[in-house]
Design an enzyme around this catalytic site. Structure first.
Site, PDB file in Angstrom:
ATOM      1  N   HIS A 101       1.463  -1.515   0.008  1.00  0.00           N
ATOM      2  CA  HIS A 101      -0.120   0.394   0.312  1.00  0.00           C
ATOM      3  C   HIS A 101       1.046   1.160   0.202  1.00  0.00           C
ATOM      4  O   HIS A 101       2.170   1.321   0.187  1.00  0.00           O
ATOM      5  CB  HIS A 101      -1.114   0.160   1.087  1.00  0.00           C
ATOM      6  CG  HIS A 101      -2.076  -0.548   1.233  1.00  0.00           C
ATOM      7  ND1 HIS A 101      -2.163  -1.619   3.089  1.00  0.00           N
ATOM      8  CD2 HIS A 101      -2.950  -1.305   0.955  1.00  0.00           C
ATOM      9  CE1 HIS A 101      -2.812  -2.141   2.563  1.00  0.00           C
ATOM     10  NE2 HIS A 101      -3.699  -2.224   1.537  1.00  0.00           N
ATOM     11  N   ASP A 133       2.067   2.160   3.845  1.00  0.00           N
ATOM     12  CA  ASP A 133       2.104   1.480   4.316  1.00  0.00           C
ATOM     13  C   ASP A 133       4.296   2.063   4.116  1.00  0.00           C
ATOM     14  O   ASP A 133       4.793   1.156   4.516  1.00  0.00           O
ATOM     15  CB  ASP A 133       2.055  -0.108   4.661  1.00  0.00           C
ATOM     16  CG  ASP A 133       0.621   0.060   4.651  1.00  0.00           C
ATOM     17  OD1 ASP A 133       0.980   0.303   5.744  1.00  0.00           O
ATOM     18  OD2 ASP A 133      -0.013  -1.183   4.086  1.00  0.00           O
TER      19      ASP A 133
HETATM   20  C1  XUL Z   1      -8.319  -6.476   3.892  1.00  0.00           C
HETATM   21  C2  XUL Z   1      -7.312  -6.497   3.232  1.00  0.00           C
HETATM   22  C3  XUL Z   1      -6.453  -5.656   2.762  1.00  0.00           C
HETATM   23  C4  XUL Z   1      -6.615  -5.619   0.827  1.00  0.00           C
HETATM   24  C5  XUL Z   1      -5.344  -4.248   0.038  1.00  0.00           C
HETATM   25  O1  XUL Z   1      -9.625  -6.680   4.397  1.00  0.00           O
HETATM   26  O2  XUL Z   1      -7.277  -8.011   2.481  1.00  0.00           O
HETATM   27  O3  XUL Z   1      -4.940  -6.060   3.483  1.00  0.00           O
HETATM   28  O4  XUL Z   1      -5.931  -6.887   0.733  1.00  0.00           O
HETATM   29  O5  XUL Z   1      -6.290  -3.442   1.223  1.00  0.00           O
END
Ligand code: XUL
Ligand code: CO
Length: 436
Positions: free
Chosen positions: A101, A104
């Site tokens: 992300h 992150d």
């Molecule tokens: C949230 C989830 C996240 C997504 C990416 O439930 O699974 O980790 O994969 O934002």
């Protein structure tokens, strides 16, 4: 390679009889299964947010994880250490990809402009590390849920300025994912959903979500990002109802907004559980509709109603997942991303490595079992047999659209008792167990 994790050696395959927790028992990266190696079939990825950023916080307690950067105060210095860390861990574990992300990998600044500058610095470091590492980027995404500005949603916020902010963030995340050679770009709904219909214009919010995704598709074309777009189903958490609630709902949404040509799904095991489906169901539905793109490989606790994001160790699920994936002709540009975190009490760096090893061994074992079942036609033969009557006679004629209610009535009126055959469920379950 950096040496942030001296306790984690380069992990080797030692076979099923090894009792070394820091060795693979089933995952032998270069072993051929059919015409591909295990590494090529499984396309594992590490989730940056859990493995490098996750701290072990829960609603009742403070961070527990012990990480090499714990005593570093400067958030940019921490971000740099984590980026080196993801390369070190993936290389030591023979994990070919990682996923991230935007928020992150780099801390937020006082404005989006400043935040983007922070991101650029970390992306430059990642780009440098990619040059000499076998590790690559499976997918990137934008975190449109942590910051309080997204409390009412991002693309589905009632506030157009929030929509604009989220759009700007996705624009940048697409640029960055392209720059790092990401193979896919994921939209997880985050807070795209509602807490109560009393304050929600669902029609407007869904239309805006459709518009938002089209803006992303247009921009990707403009900058020449050719990765696969994915959306990730989840029925609830953090909102009471998430719009991308399961594969069926996502399929209907993509169809309605004419996004099917551009999107596939990133399907997560624990999200399937929350939706009241098996992961096998979600993968099957997606495969049958041509939208199986990638997998967030984890597992939930079936007694708990929330997203526990545990490392996948269930061999039965691993086998059914690999069965669907092999039948899909593989995951193509997707992979098996460990969207999973060690339990709060498993706080050491060794636990982080051991968790990944456990997950990788689960899927390697599942791959071998699924491959053998397909090779032997163990489930295909009884399945073909069950539906054989649709290949000729009245079955073929119905499928060809040649019958009407009137013609079917004449065929049925004088039928005596119809001869039915057993569904053989227990026999089939026993066949699967033979392969485990
Ligand atoms: C949230 C989830 C996240 C997504 C990416 O439930 O699974 O980790 O994969 O934002
Ligand atoms: Co996920």
């Amino acid at each position: 390679m950096s040496d942030l994790f001296p306790g984690v050696p380069v992990i080797k395959f030692e076979g099923p009889n090894s009792d070394n927790p820091l060795a693979f028992k089933r995952y032998d990266p270069d072993k051929k299964v059919g015409d591909k190696t295990m590494k090529e079939h499984l396309r594992f990825a590490m989730a940056f947010w859990h493995s490098l950023t996750g701290a072990g916080r829960d609603p009742f307690g403070d961070p527990t994880m012990k990480r090499p950067w714990d005593s570093v105060a400067d958030p940019m210095e921490v971000a740099r250490a984590r980026m080196r860390g993801v390369f070190e861990l993936t290389e030591k574990l023979s994990i070919p990809y990682f996923c991230f992300h935007d928020r992150d990998i780099a801390p937020e600044g006082a404005s989006l402009r400043e935040t983007n500058r922070n991101l650029d610095q970390i992306v430059a470091l990642a780009k440098d590390l990619l040059k000499t590492s076998p590790t690559k980027v499976l997918w990137g995404t934008a975190n449109l849920f942590s910051n309080p500005r997204f409390m009412h949603g991002a693309a589905t916020s009632p506030n157009p300025q929030v929509f604009a902010y989220a759009a700007a963030q996705v624009k940048k995340a697409l640029e960055v994912t392209k720059e790092l050679g990401g193979k896919n770009y994921v939209f997880w709904g985050g807070r795209e959903g509602y807490e109560t219909l009393l304050n929600t214009d669902m029609r407007l919010e869904l239309d805006n979500l459709g518009r938002f995704l089209h803006l992303a598709v247009d921009y990707a074309k403009e900058i020449g990002f050719s990765g696969q777009f994915l959306i990730e189903p989840k029925p609830m958490e953090p909102t009471k109802h998430q719009y991308d609630s399961d594969t069926g709902a996502c399929f209907a949404f993509l169809q309605e907004y004419d996004l099917l040509p551009n999107f596939k799904l990133n399907i997560e095991t624990n999200h399937a559980t929350l939706a009241g489906h098996t992961i096998q169901h979600e993968l099957r539905f997606a495969r049958d509709h041509g939208i199986l793109g990638s997998v967030d490989a984890n597992q939930g606790d079936e007694l708990l109603g929330w997203d526990t994001d545990q490392f996948p160790t269930n061999l039965y699920h691993g086998t059914f997942m690999m069965y669907e994936i092999l039948k899909n002709g593989g995951l193509h540009s997707g992979g098996l991303n460990f969207d999973a975190k060690p339990r709060r009490g498993s706080f050491t760096v060794e636990d982080l490595a051991i968790s990944h090893i456990a997950g990788m061994d689960t899927f390697a074992r599942g791959l071998e079992a699924a491959f053998a079942m397909i090779r032997d036609g163990a489930l295909d033969r009884p399945l073909a047999d069950r539906y054989a009557a649709w290949g000729s006679g009245i079955g073929a004629s119905i499928r060809a659209g040649k019958e009407s209610l009137r013609s079917l009535e004449s065929a049925a009126l004088d039928l005596g008792e119809i001869a039915l055959r057993s569904g053989r469920q227990e026999e089939l379950e026993a066949i699967v167990n033979r392969y485990l």
